[in-house]
Motif scaffolding. Structure first.
Motif, mmCIF file in Angstrom:
data_model
loop_
_atom_site.group_PDB
_atom_site.id
_atom_site.type_symbol
_atom_site.label_atom_id
_atom_site.label_comp_id
_atom_site.label_asym_id
_atom_site.label_seq_id
_atom_site.Cartn_x
_atom_site.Cartn_y
_atom_site.Cartn_z
ATOM 1 N N ASN A 1 0.698 -1.405 -0.070
ATOM 2 C CA ASN A 1 -0.067 0.207 -0.011
ATOM 3 C C ASN A 1 0.896 1.351 -0.124
ATOM 4 N N GLY A 2 2.146 1.106 -0.003
ATOM 5 C CA GLY A 2 3.023 2.213 -0.292
ATOM 6 C C GLY A 2 3.453 2.972 1.138
ATOM 7 N N GLU A 3 2.895 2.384 2.260
ATOM 8 C CA GLU A 3 2.936 2.996 3.593
ATOM 9 C C GLU A 3 4.215 3.151 4.173
ATOM 10 N N GLY A 4 5.284 2.156 3.772
ATOM 11 C CA GLY A 4 6.552 2.016 4.289
ATOM 12 C C GLY A 4 6.431 1.321 5.589
ATOM 13 N N MET A 5 7.631 1.486 6.501
ATOM 14 C CA MET A 5 7.530 1.227 7.867
ATOM 15 C C MET A 5 8.045 2.235 8.735
ATOM 16 N N PRO A 6 7.178 2.754 9.760
ATOM 17 C CA PRO A 6 7.366 3.782 10.417
ATOM 18 C C PRO A 6 8.794 3.839 11.067
ATOM 19 N N GLY A 7 9.536 4.949 10.830
ATOM 20 C CA GLY A 7 10.860 4.900 11.554
ATOM 21 C C GLY A 7 11.962 4.375 10.939
ATOM 22 N N VAL A 8 11.649 3.387 9.847
ATOM 23 C CA VAL A 8 12.700 2.716 8.762
ATOM 24 C C VAL A 8 12.573 3.188 7.614
ATOM 25 N N PHE A 9 11.512 2.855 6.858
ATOM 26 C CA PHE A 9 11.273 3.072 5.269
ATOM 27 C C PHE A 9 10.297 4.202 5.191
ATOM 28 N N PRO A 10 10.686 5.282 4.677
ATOM 29 C CA PRO A 10 9.872 6.465 4.436
ATOM 30 C C PRO A 10 8.341 5.912 3.410
ATOM 31 N N PRO A 11 7.325 6.589 3.818
ATOM 32 C CA PRO A 11 6.312 6.235 2.803
ATOM 33 C C PRO A 11 6.167 6.664 1.537
ATOM 34 N N LEU A 12 5.687 5.948 0.321
ATOM 35 C CA LEU A 12 5.772 6.487 -0.916
ATOM 36 C C LEU A 12 4.215 7.137 -1.055
ATOM 37 N N ALA A 13 3.362 6.671 -0.251
ATOM 38 C CA ALA A 13 1.932 7.077 -0.454
ATOM 39 C C ALA A 13 1.686 8.668 -0.026
ATOM 40 N N LYS A 14 1.344 9.369 -0.971
ATOM 41 C CA LYS A 14 0.729 10.802 -0.607
ATOM 42 C C LYS A 14 2.203 11.407 -0.049
#
Length: 499
Positions: A403-416
């Motif tokens: 869903n492009g949300e990434g992982m908090p604190g680790v991988f930044p989101p691609l969504a919005k």
């Protein structure tokens, strides 16, 4: 002196006890098959039998005979253009129209009358060398066949085992590298132990002028072959031949047998099934088996037979455990096992994408569609998005999530993402060159490392980027193949070295 005498007596006592123990231990003699000396069971009996040949991954049924027969094998040489990967074609030279060639199954002691037919539209002469043949050349000298001609020779199958066959016309390496190999099973007199399912898998290395997954028609590269630097390492002749809709199928509670060959022409295979342990491996295709094996070596021009029992449902990944070949050259297949969960044996979530890469999807037809449209100059944004979605599923989704949300604190989101909105060209740039150092995305700070994905082709980078730009609330846009190629040449200061 007394101490010395005691020591001598003690040693003598130990020696005597060891000798007595050895004498009491029975010597186990492993029965020998006798090889070719005991493989002749007399002249063929009954009427001649037309051999049942099957295309991979299928295997002919057991012979079911207790006597030697005359078996007629007719095999066609077909030169044809086929996909080697999505959007990539190659001119294969084949036995039976497939890579690997048709599976042949006979019984030890059978007299095999072999007809090799080279199709009239072939451009090259061909022959066949069967490793299961006793005689100079394995049949090659007797089967040299010009286009539009047929050759015939006869041999007696004296040795039981699983044997490779291949073309041996000069240049031999080129003929094999173009897909001219297969397997012949010579059953022992008692037959193979019964199982629920049997499958035919064969590895080969391929040498194309273009890089891995470079779209369009690719030709054979002789220098790459000589240098032993394959573009592709594949199971059953094409990337995805045994994944998605084409995955092997079985049920839990069943015994599965794989007949696995390695056509080469160069590489040795470290064959492994992720999540399974082979109960038996008939190593090197012979008549002896080892038990409880994790990974088995299969030499170029060799084979192995492996049995295993399926307890747990899920996707089992077949790989060459020289692992870059699996995930970066295509040596990957799937066995899908259906059945009830067995939490007493295995529990935990199954993440197909981690192991399967873009092969976790049912198929990659969207990638082929995009490649065909790009070739004709009619590629649409929608086709790029569809192709990019299929590629993103394996290349990116493990870290960035589906869903492009990434992982908090680790991988930044691609969504919005405001980071992407500020400069859409950051997407292909980061895909190709990676990213390291601190960044702020949607008001939150990140400082992780994104490794470069520069193994992707310019088409793939363009399609994945276009998918990201048009998904999860991002404002849209498009990246072309030409733009990806230009960005590939420009390395930014914050590029990642991959670790």
């Amino acid at each position: 002196m007394i101490a010395t005498a005691v020591a001598v007596l003690a040693v003598a006592g130990c020696s005597n006890r060891d000798t007595e123990a050895a004498a009491a231990t029975p010597v186990v003699h492993v029965a020998e098959t006798g090889g070719s000396l005991k493989g002749d069971f007399g002249p063929p009996q009954g009427k001649p039998i037309d051999a049942v040949l099957t295309s991979p991954p299928n295997v002919p049924p057991p012979t079911g005979r207790n006597y030697p027969a005359k078996v007629i094998v007719t095999l066609d040489v077909v030169e044809k253009e086929m996909p080697i990967s999505e959007g990539v074609t190659y001119t294969f030279w084949t036995f039976g129209g497939t890579v690997p060639g048709s599976f042949i199954r006979v019984r030890q002691g059978d007299t095999v009358v072999f007809h090799l037919r080279n199709m009239p539209d072939s451009k090259m002469p061909h022959n066949i060398d069967l490793h299961g043949v006793t005689g100079p050349g394995g049949g090659a000298a007797s089967s040299f066949t010009a286009p539009g001609h047929v050759s015939r020779f006869t041999f007696k199958a004296l040795n039981a085992g699983l044997f490779v066959y291949h073309c041996a016309t000069a240049p031999v390496g080129m003929h094999i590298a173009n897909g001219m190999y297969g397997l012949i099973l010579v059953e022992p007199p008692e037959g193979m132990p019964p199982v629920d399912r049997e499958y035919y898998v064969m590895q080969g290395d391929f040498y194309t002028t273009g890089k891995y997954r470079e779209k369009g028609h690719q030709n054979f590269d002789m220098q790459k072959g000589i240098d032993e630097n394959p573009t592709y390492v594949l199971f059953n002749g094409s990337e995805g031949a045994l994944t998605g809709d084409n995955a092997l199928k079985a049920n839990t509670g069943e015994n599965v047998r794989l007949y696995v060959g390695n056509g080469g022409p160069n590489l040795v295979s470290s064959f492994h099934v992720i999540g399974e342990i082979f109960d038996k491996v008939w190593f090197e295709g012979g008549t002896r088996f080892n038990e409880n094996v994790q990974t088995t070596l299969i030499p170029s021009g060799g084979a192995a037979i492996m049995d295993f029992h399926l307890e747990v449902p899920g996707s089992y990944v077949l790989v060459d455990h020289s692992i870059f070949r699996a995930f970066n050259k295509g040596a990957l297949a799937i066995l899908k096992a259906d059945g009830a969960e067995r939490p007493d044996i295995y529990t935990g979530k199954e993440v197909d994408a981690m192991y399967l890469g873009d092969r976790a999807a049912p198929n990659l037809a969207a990638v082929s569609t995009a490649a065909q449209s790009a070739k004709s100059g009619e590629l649409t944004v929608e086709e790029q998005v569809n192709a990019g979605q299929a590629l993103f599923a394996g290349t990116c989704s493990t870290c960035h999530q589906a869903n492009g949300e990434g992982m908090p604190g680790v991988f930044p989101p691609l969504a919005k993402s405001d980071y992407i909105a500020a400069d859409a060209k950051r997407v292909p740039q980061i895909i190709l060159h990676g990213l390291q150092g601190p960044v702020t995305v949607n008001g939150k700070d990140y400082n992780s490392i994104m490794p470069p994905m520069n193994q992707l082709t310019d088409d793939e980078v363009a399609n994945i980027s276009t998918y990201v730009l048009n998904s999860w609330g991002n404002k849209g846009g498009r990246v072309t193949k030409e733009e990806a190629a230009a960005i590939r040449k420009l390395k930014p200061a914050n590029a990642s070295e991959g670790h």
